[in-house]
Write an enzyme that holds these catalytic residues in place. Structure first.
Site, PDB file in Angstrom:
ATOM      1  N   TRP A  80       0.819  -1.219   0.000  1.00 33.96           N
ATOM      2  CA  TRP A  80       0.000   0.000   0.000  1.00 33.96           C
ATOM      3  C   TRP A  80       0.845   1.258   0.000  1.00 33.96           C
ATOM      4  O   TRP A  80       0.563   2.213  -0.720  1.00 33.96           O
ATOM      5  CB  TRP A  80      -1.006  -0.019   1.146  1.00 33.96           C
TER       6      TRP A  80
ATOM      7  N   LYS B 279     -13.007  -1.093   6.599  1.00 41.33           N
ATOM      8  CA  LYS B 279     -12.460  -2.104   7.500  1.00 41.33           C
ATOM      9  C   LYS B 279     -13.101  -1.950   8.889  1.00 41.33           C
ATOM     10  O   LYS B 279     -13.898  -2.776   9.300  1.00 41.33           O
ATOM     11  CB  LYS B 279     -10.931  -2.003   7.600  1.00 41.33           C
TER      12      LYS B 279
ATOM     13  N   ASP C 276      -1.523   6.901   6.248  1.00 41.29           N
ATOM     14  CA  ASP C 276      -2.637   6.083   5.769  1.00 41.29           C
ATOM     15  C   ASP C 276      -2.992   5.122   6.906  1.00 41.29           C
ATOM     16  O   ASP C 276      -2.253   4.180   7.182  1.00 41.29           O
ATOM     17  CB  ASP C 276      -2.206   5.307   4.519  1.00 41.29           C
TER      18      ASP C 276
END
Ligand code: PMP
Length: 376
Positions: free
Chosen positions: A104, A212, A188
């Site tokens: 990511w 999530k 992030d």
């Protein structure tokens, strides 16, 4: 029929209570005669839903007043562009530095390269020996003392929890102590948002896709210190200019109303659980149970450096890969869903977000133990 345990990395398990409340309110929200998804975002009903979502989130994470909370769209992937578009012009150098620790953060780095002078501040993309143990690439997090942050960079970016690699980092540095007092820290936090506190004395911008721990896909939450607003590049889309979104209380254009409503229900559920301190304690217990079992077993292995293991995403491998298919088939039969690892790394991954209780983790460990007994 009992619901199975869902270990999906995202979109992932939601608290059952939240789903049941949403079902109950589906066609008539609080006597309004409307579903939330049928309401004007400018009307008084949705105004209340939005305001409560923001204030509950502020309370949960102790977000200071000099930070704005933005409800946006486009997911964390869009933020990979929105962050540089908004922040790289903070300083006239057009520079930003990235710490890479897995898939990511590497995507973030690549996208940012389109907008400025981007450098890698530190990377775990190589083998390292930590505490006498050899660690494979992307299974550890670069120590802050080894970061090379340019003092004239607009910001340094990192991924707090690599969802695929299962690598987590929260010991945010005070960049002033690293000769970079004017560099902002952007994180992030997508896959560990609301699982633990965030230190807003260190972090200037935190962003997360909701799917999530916070609610359904379609909502991105951005928490940003107000002095980071107002630096967007001229090419930044107006709807993605943080200053515009903040000035309009996230109503610059139609926000993802239903996703905000669902996230608001999740925030209230979290408060009922005892807030972030209580959910963090549960997450510590759950992840300790998983890693404790894996480390003691002869069949399963987790390769992440012990000091960087994620509390949310636990990747593991079977020492005999031939057993993968039978492990997964048996798991599904036992009501343990979505355990297959990401295709880029293989193996298994158990995502044990806030909505997966200790009971679900115990069910998984029991299955793993039983499987090992039969195949070990
Ligand atoms: N960052 C992290 C840490 C993620 O886990 C994900 C999605 N799994 C993303 C970014 C990309 O998010 P989205 O698909 O919402 O754009």
């Amino acid at each position: 029929m009992a619901r199975p345990w869902n270990f999906s990395a995202g979109p992932s398990a939601m608290p059952l209570e939240v789903l049941q409340q949403a079902a109950q309110e589906m066609t008539d929200w609080h006597g309004s005669g409307m579903s939330v998804m049928e309401m004007s975002h400018r009307g008084k009903h949705f105004g209340r839903i939005r305001d409560e979502a923001e204030s509950d989130l502020r309370e949960l994470l102790s977000i200071p007043d000099d930070f704005a909370v933005l409800f946006m769209q486009g997911g964390a992937t869009a933020e990979n562009a929105i962050v540089p578009l908004n922040l790289i012009g903070r300083r006239d150098t057009g520079k930003a530095d990235y710490v890479t620790s897995g898939i990511w953060s590497n995507k973030s780095l690549k996208e940012a390269g389109r907008y400025g002078d981007i450098a890698v501040a530190a990377s775990s993309g190589e083998t390292a020996v930590i505490g006498g143990i050899e660690q494979q690439p992307w299974t550890w997090f670069p120590a802050v003392r080894n970061w090379r942050v340019r003092s004239d960079a607009a910001y340094v970016h990192l991924c707090g929890n690599e969802t695929i690699g299962g690598v987590e980092f929260v010991d945010y540095p005070d960049l002033a102590e690293h000769g970079a007092p004017d560099v902002a820290l952007v994180v992030d936090v997508s896959s560990h948002f609301l699982s633990r506190p965030i230190d807003f004395s260190r972090v200037h911008v935190a962003y997360a896709g909701a799917q999530k721990n916070a609610g359904p896909a379609g909502l991105t939450v951005v928490v940003i210190r107000r002095d980071m607003l107002g630096h967007a590049l001229p090419v930044c889309p107006t709807a993605f200019d943080y200053a515009n979104v903040a000035a309009a209380d996230s109503m610059f254009n139609t926000p993802p109303t239903y996703a905000i409503y669902m996230a608001g229900l999740v925030f209230k559920w979290l408060k009922r659980q005892g807030g972030i301190a209580a959910i963090e304690a549960a997450n510590i217990e759950k992840s300790a149970a998983m890693y404790g079992y894996i480390d003691a077993s002869d069949l399963y292995v987790n390769k992440v450096h012990a000091g960087s293991r994620s509390r949310m995403n636990v990747p593991f491998f079977l020492r005999d890969e031939q057993l993968n298919a039978s492990f997964l088939a048996g798991a599904e039969q036992a009501g343990l869903m979505q355990l297959k690892g990401h295709k880029s790394v293989g193996g298994m991954r158990a995502s044990i977000y806030n909505a997966v209780p200790l009971e679900g983790v115990r069910a998984l460990i029991n299955y793993m133990r039983d499987f090992e007994r039969r195949h070990g």
